[in-house]
Design an enzyme around this catalytic site. Structure first.
Site, PDB file in Angstrom:
ATOM      1  N   HIS A 264       0.845  -1.241   0.667  1.00  0.00           N
ATOM      2  CA  HIS A 264      -0.105   0.420   0.324  1.00  0.00           C
ATOM      3  C   HIS A 264       0.746   1.371   0.157  1.00  0.00           C
ATOM      4  CE1 HIS A 264      -3.124   2.628   0.976  1.00  0.00           C
ATOM      5  NE2 HIS A 264      -3.899   2.073   0.627  1.00  0.00           N
ATOM      6  N   ASP A 315      -8.056  -5.493  -0.351  1.00  0.00           N
ATOM      7  CA  ASP A 315      -8.799  -5.874  -1.253  1.00  0.00           C
ATOM      8  C   ASP A 315      -8.149  -7.734  -1.305  1.00  0.00           C
ATOM      9  OD1 ASP A 315      -9.873  -3.956  -3.077  1.00  0.00           O
ATOM     10  OD2 ASP A 315      -7.245  -3.099  -3.463  1.00  0.00           O
TER      11      ASP A 315
END
Length: 375
Positions: A264, A315
């Site tokens: 991320h 996700d």
């Protein structure tokens, strides 16, 4: 003096917001001061949407009124359903939603106004109508336009239950409804991510809510942002069985291919949202007597942590959770829209309420001093 450039605006503070705080050290997340863990475990998505839009949690009366406004806003116009009926089933669902939002903007009774109250009305309609538009497109020509699931005549239910009913055609069991509710809350908001920033840039020109949201959907469509969960499930389906995990992942890594669902830009040390959805993905698999996808995911996580030092993001485990809920893989990113629309619209409202045109500079790297020669 040489000006410093931050590629991708990484680490740059591009504005102020009272909506969301991301702690890059702990991976924690606050929605208007409330911990994401507490909201995910105890709140309904409707409460969180109200919190993001209004700035405070609702009491029981306010929540009931807000939920009723959502329910009444779900039906689509005849023009919208006629338009959706003509879109091929092979279309990218994100393209469908982007175009549907544009049409909703043409129909919205407050389309000419950008003041706070008009934006709030538009936000509520978008939260309600985007799932209806997605479901209506999916149902043509299998079911008629008069399907009661696309109208306000269905019995009152949670937003999460309504989405599952729309997209699967069957009322969900309580735990499946809970999983969808948690997912909607976790995806609702995440500070100045690419799609939210795109929406704010558009809104900063004093363009309208629907234009800003189409910008956001276009940004979210990309696999480096919203399309990751689809790619995760495609990877799991391609691996297929536990015995193939290690060879598959190591081969991909050796070829320097990206494993979606890991890493991320901001949360370098882990994502608290991933920890939450991981628990629900495991229990969902156990309740459905199908732990295969969770076991595959867990093994991939172990390898990625060991080989690359990367943590899963939201996700990664959301992909298998959606799959076990009976949702088609190609709807993973549109489901992201169904949730993040609450955060996007909150940011558009905030941008319009305290507006300054977003207009950064760039460092020119081309030639100088060239001489023009007439033809």
């Amino acid at each position: 003096m040489t000006e410093k450039v931050f590629p991708g605006l990484e680490g740059v503070l591009a504005g102020e917001s009272a909506i969301c705080d991301v702690d890059h050290d702990s991976g924690g997340l606050l929605y208007r001061g409330y911990r994401i863990e507490d909201l995910a475990e105890g709140a309904a998505f409707e409460e969180v949407a109200y919190l993001l839009l209004i700035g405070r949690l609702p009491n029981r009366i306010a929540l009931s009124e807000f939920s009723e406004r959502l329910r009444q806003s779900r039906p689509l116009s005849e023009n919208m359903t006629a338009f959706l009926s003509k879109i091929p089933a092979t279309a990218n669902p994100m393209d469908v939603l982007r175009t549907a939002v544009s049409l909703l903007g043409l129909e919205d009774p407050d389309s000419k106004y950008n003041d706070h109250q008009a934006n709030l009305k538009k936000a509520i309609r978008l939260i309600a109508q985007i799932p209806s538009a997605l479901a209506a497109w999916r149902r043509f020509p299998e079911k008629p336009v008069s399907d009661p699931a696309l109208t306000s005549n269905v019995p009152p239910s949670s937003h999460a239950a309504n989405i599952l009913l729309l997209l699967t055609g069957a009322p969900p069991d309580p735990f499946s409804e809970k999983v969808m509710n948690v997912s909607l809350i976790l995806y609702a908001e995440h500070e100045f991510n690419a799609s939210t920033f795109a929406a704010r840039v558009t809104a900063s020109s004093l363009s309208d809510m629907h234009s800003a949201i189409t910008s956001a959907i276009g940004s979210l469509k990309g696999p480096l942002h919203g399309g990751a969960n689809e790619k995760v499930m495609e990877t799991l389906l391609e691996i297929g069985e536990a015995g193939r995990v290690e060879a598959y992942i190591r081969d991909r890594l050796a070829r320097k291919e990206r494993i979606m669902g890991f890493g991320h830009r901001v949360l370098k040390k882990g994502d608290s949202r991933s920890d939450i959805i991981k628990r629900y993905a495991r229990e969902l698999g156990e309740r459905k007597n199908d732990r295969k996808w969770f076991d595959l995911s867990s093994r991939i996580e172990e390898i990625m942590r060991k080989e690359k030092g990367l943590y899963p993001n939201l996700d990664f485990y959301s992909a298998s959770a959606y799959y076990l809920l009976g949702l088609p893989v190609q709807l993973d990113t549109p489901l992201f829209v169904c949730s993040r629309i609450s955060g996007w619209t909150a940011h558009v409202i905030e941008q319009h309420d305290h507006n300054r045109l977003i207009r950064p500079r760039c460092l020119y790297t081309g030639p100088r001093g060239l001489t023009y020669l007439p033809l």
